[in-house]
Structure formats: C-alpha cells, structure tokens
Design a protein around this motif. Structure first.
Motif: not given
Ligand SMILES: Cc1cc2nc3c(=O)[nH]c(=O)nc-3n(C[C@H](O)[C@H](O)[C@H](O)COP(=O)(O)OP(=O)(O)OC[C@H]3O[C@@H](n4cnc5c(N)ncnc54)[C@H](O)[C@@H]3O)c2cc1C
Ligand code: FES
Lengths: 105, 401
Positions: A51, A48-49, A67-68
C-alpha cells in the motif's frame, strides 16, 4: 556516482510533518519532511501489503500505513509496530538549490 | 502462563507478556493446525488472487522462536479447572497455569433452519479454501446475510466472474455497525455490479444448491453461503463457571470473574470505560490485537485499564470503509466531504464529544483523516463542528488544540 541522484521535488512540495509520493523508474518512493525541516526518503510501499505510504499520517518521525496502521520510523526505516514487521528501505537525501534530491540504487 | 486460542489476540498476548518482562514459560494452545494467521484476507484477496492461497502468518508469530513462546497447534483444550488452576487437553493430559488467557475467538453462526448444514461458512483458512474452489467456478452464489462477511464474499464472487443473490433478513445492509447513508452507498455499488438483493426475507429451508423462503419462493444457484454473524467461543469459560453475557465478561483490565483468568479478542465482552459501563464485544482485527497486547501486559502485572478506540475496516470492490470508535453513541453527525467519491462522518454525543467516525470511498482520501479522528476520540475531544467539516483545513491541526 552523480547520476544516481534524482531530483525528486521542491522543498515546499511537502508540508511540514508530512509525506508525498514520488515515482522514478517504475519504483515508488515516499518523501518526508519533519517539523524541523529535515527531509527523508523511504520505499513508497508498506512492507505488509503493498500500500502507498504517502497516503498515511506522519506524526513526528513516524509514518503510519493508511491500511492497517503499521508504523515505521522513516529516519531509519525501522518497523515500529505490527502488523508490519519488515523494515522499510531508506534512501539518502540531499538539498540543492531549493530542491530535494534522493540517491536511488 | 497459558493462552488458549492461537489467533490474532492470542499471538499478540504471547509477545506482549514476554516484552512486559515475564521470563517464565508461555504456551499457546490452538486447535487449528496453523499458528496465528491473518483472517481478514480470507474473504478478500485470498479468494480472488490468482496464486494458490497460503495462510498469512501474523507478525507476532514470526517472533515466537526468538522470544521462547511455545506454540502447540492441533491441540484443543477440553476443560479448565479454576480451583486447581489447570487445563485439560482433548488429547489427554493436563497442564497447570499461574495466569490463563482465553483468546478463543468466535465461530460462524449457523442458521436455525432445516438444511443449514448445506450452507458453507467462512471463518478459517480451510473454509476459504473450499469457497475459493466453489466461487472460482463462476456460478451463481446465494449468500445469506448482508453483514461484512456476506458483502465481502459477494464482491469477491463478482470479481471471480460469478453471479450473486444476497438475502438479508432486515430492511438494510450492515445494520449493526454502519451508519445508514454509508450502508446505502455500499448497496448501490453492489447493485451496480449486478448483485441481486432480497431484503426482509426469512428462510424456511436450505438445500445443497437452493434456499426456500418462508413465502415458499425458491431461489436456486450453485452454492449457498451463510454469513449471518459470529458467535463468541465461550464453551470452555461457561463450563468453568465464568460470567458470560454475549461473550466472556471482563472488567476494564480484561480480567474475568476469576482473577487468574483473562479474556480478550472476539470471545470477550469487556468494559471500555471511555464508552460505557456495560461490557462490549467487538469483532475487529485491531481490537483483537490491542486487547491481546493489553491482556499480556496485565497478566505480567501491569494493571492497565483498557483505553482502546475500536477500529474496523472493510473492502468491497474499490470501496474502502473505515470505522473508528462507536458512531452509534453519537447524537449529531457532521459530514466532511473529502472528494466526490469519499465522505467522512463524525459522530458527536450530546456534550459535543467525538465518539465515532466512519468513512467510505478511496483509501488514499480517507486514511489520514480517519486516523486523526481515532486520536481525537481517544482524547475525548470536543472539536468545533465547523472545523471538522472544513475540508480546506488539515484535520491534524485539531490535534494541537
Ligand atoms: C473472513 C473474515 C474476514 C475478516 N475481515 C476483517 C476486516 O476486514 N477488518 C477487521 O477489522 N476484522 C476482520 N475480521 C475479524 C478479525 O479477523 C477478528 O476480529 C480476529 O481474528 C479476532 O481474533 P481472535 O484472536 O479474538 O480470534 P480468532 O482469530 O478467531 O482466534 C481464536 C482461535 O482460538 C482457537 N480456539 C477456540 N477454542 C479453542 C479451544 N478450546 N482449544 C484450542 N483452541 C481454541 C480457534 O481455533 C482460533 O484459532 C474478519 C474475520 C473473518 C473471519
Ligand atoms: S498494508 Fe501497511 S500495515 Fe498493512
């Protein structure tokens, strides 16, 4: 082909149902150990990002992104819960002499 | 099935409806020109990244074609007629529905002072685009409001090389959502980076490049940005006669006062049976996503109660904040010192039940424990405070108890 196997860590470097990070040749990997002592390896960064997944929580064979909370099954790399929708790349692992080896590209 | 508002919640609802077995048409109406995209980066990377900004499409939206979800962007819904079960579009024409979902989100609140139209606000991709240009010029930004948006904007402006003055009407930052000790640490970090704070200030006027305080003081800069909270988008619901109370009121199934109409996300004030019997509204990405999915399932017939544990994060400079549950409901606090830079607070109610957790510091230090905390909250756990504080013990072991 032997040279593609990389010595990643000792068996006990990873706790049961947990994950650690590992870097090799500028590439981040995440190494997992299940409750029944199987070892797996995936790309180290969330799709996703970017991380580091090694900071996330392992529950059974799922890694949750720190993160999410995007979720992946680390045995197959499959994305199991949005916001992450791209699968993680997985790498073969092998245990030799008390150490975990991974087969890099 | 019709969904009004193609944001985070609306997109999740569309996908969940289909996955829950609804085989009929699903249409998502959104007035923005984009389909669902992620808003959280708008105050963060999108402002500071060197590459030109693009909308980051939400994960669900990438599946619309495969699932046969019809997206109607650039389409504002003007009115709902609950008696006839149809919606009327701004562009003319009406569309009938069986069940309707309101996922209309929220909009940036404006200050009620003369000149407030001069202040920029941040809610959409287009807002962020404009701010990127103005903040990118590296001048002096005057930010009104010490909430999450204001503080993330301040951090982004500093990162871009600008100067920031931040005005807050109360005596502290993040008064609504963050325990005071953590808010104070956030203030110190901003101050260390050069942000100038004015607390307890009221504005009397805004100009294009200045604000005038009620004591007559004038603060000049290059741009004025307002981050004084968001207002739930309830206009359609109000006109349709639905119950409103700081949001569109729903029961614990996310159903509004009209049984064929549901509401979710930032626009909804819903019952969380675990925490309160009064409707509560959140402005959280995770809540919007989970409520969207729940509303979708319930519209397809699931009849499931809400059991979502709210979860929120923010990033400012290298500081990461995560909040799970409702720290406010707590009566006692137990601290877990994770590292020199990272602390985690557990908030327990009078019966010792864990109701909230908040952590500030490095993401890598706090993420696992916060996720465990969220699971403990979901289970109504009453963990031993000593175990919560014992940094040497893996928090995860409490889940087995
Ligand atoms: C700048 C910013 C930063 C954020 N950062 C974070 C963060 O770090 N962490 C976090 O947890 N949360 C964050 N949030 C909050 C999070 O993004 C929201 O909670 C979430 O987007 C809410 O989703 P929603 O679908 O309810 O509403 P929205 O995403 O606002 O979507 C609602 C949509 O409905 C449309 N609409 C409204 N009325 C109509 C109508 N009549 N006809 C047609 N369409 C209509 C709107 O145009 C909009 O596109 C942030 C929000 C913003 C703005
Ligand atoms: S960065 Fe992993 S889920 Fe978002």
């Amino acid at each position: 082909m032997e040279e593609r196997w990389i010595d990643a860590c000792a068996l006990d470097d990873i706790e049961e149902e947990d994950v650690i990070g590992f870097e090799h040749g500028g590439q981040a990997y995440a190494l997992y150990r299940t409750l029944d002592d199987r070892y797996f390896c995936t790309d180290g960064l969330c799709t996703h990002e970017k991380v580091h997944l090694c900071d996330g929580l392992v529950m059974d064979t799922i890694i949750e992104c720190p993160k999410h909370n995007g979720r992946f099954d680390f045995t197959s790399g499959k994305a199991k819960g949005a916001p992450a929708c791209i699968d993680l790349k997985t790498y073969e692992t092998e245990i030799r002499d008390g150490r975990v080896f991974i087969k890099a590209d | 099935m019709i969904i009004i508002g193609s944001g985070e919640a609306g997109g999740c609802a569309a996908v969940a409806l289909r996955e829950a077995g609804w085989a009929g048409p699903i249409t998502l109406f959104g007035e923005e020109r984009h389909g669902p995209y992620e808003r959280p980066p708008l105050s963060k990377e999108l402002l500071t990244d060197t590459e030109p900004p693009r909308t980051r499409t939400s994960a669900e939206a990438k599946r619309f074609a495969e699932l046969g979800v019809i997206l109607r962007p650039n389409t504002r819904v003007a009115e709902i007629s609950p008696e006839r079960k149809l919606i009327r579009l701004q562009s003319g024409g009406s569309v009938p529905y069986e069940n309707l979902l309101l996922a209309t989100g929220a909009r940036a609140r404006l200050l009620k002072v003369p000149g407030s139209e001069y202040a920029l606000t941040l809610r959409s991709f287009e807002d962020a685009w404009a701010l990127r240009h103005l903040l990118g010029a590296g001048g002096h930004a005057i930010i009104v409001g010490g909430g999450f948006i204001g503080l993330e904007l301040a951090a982004s402006a500093v990162k871009l090389g600008g100067r920031v003055t931040l005005l807050e009407s109360r005596e502290r930052l993040l008064a609504r959502a963050v325990p005071s000790a953590l808010a104070e640490r956030i203030r110190l970090e901003h101050a260390r980076r050069g942000v100038l704070f004015h607390f307890g200030t009221a504005l009397s006027r805004i100009e294009r490049r200045a604000v005038i305080l009620d004591n007559g003081e004038r603060i000049s800069g290059d741009v004025v940005v307002c981050g004084v909270g968001a207002e739930p988008e309830t206009a359609l619901a109000r006109k349709a006669g639905l119950r409103i109370d700081n949001g569109i009121v729903t029961d614990d199934r996310l159903r509004t006062s009209d049984p064929s109409i549901y509401a979710c996300g930032d626009c909804a004030a819903s019952i969380h049976p675990q925490f309160s019997d009064k409707p509560m509204r959140f402005e959280s990405w995770q809540v919007a996503r989970e409520q969207g999915a729940l509303a979708g399932r319930n519209m397809a017939g699931a009849d499931e109660r809400q059991s979502i544990v709210p979860w929120f994060w923010s990033e400012q400079y290298d500081l990461h904040l995560q909040i799970a549950g409702l720290p406010d409901l707590g009566e006692t606090m137990v601290e877990r010192i994770l590292t020199d830079e990272t602390q985690l607070q557990f908030h327990l109610d009078h019966g010792g039940r864990l109701v909230g957790a908040a952590a500030l510091g490095k993401l890598s230090d706090l993420a696992r424990d916060m996720r465990v905390a969220q699971m403990l909250i979901a289970r109504n756990a009453t963990p031993d405070p000593a175990a919560l504080a014992a940094t040497g013990r893996r928090l995860k072991t409490l889940l087995a108890a």
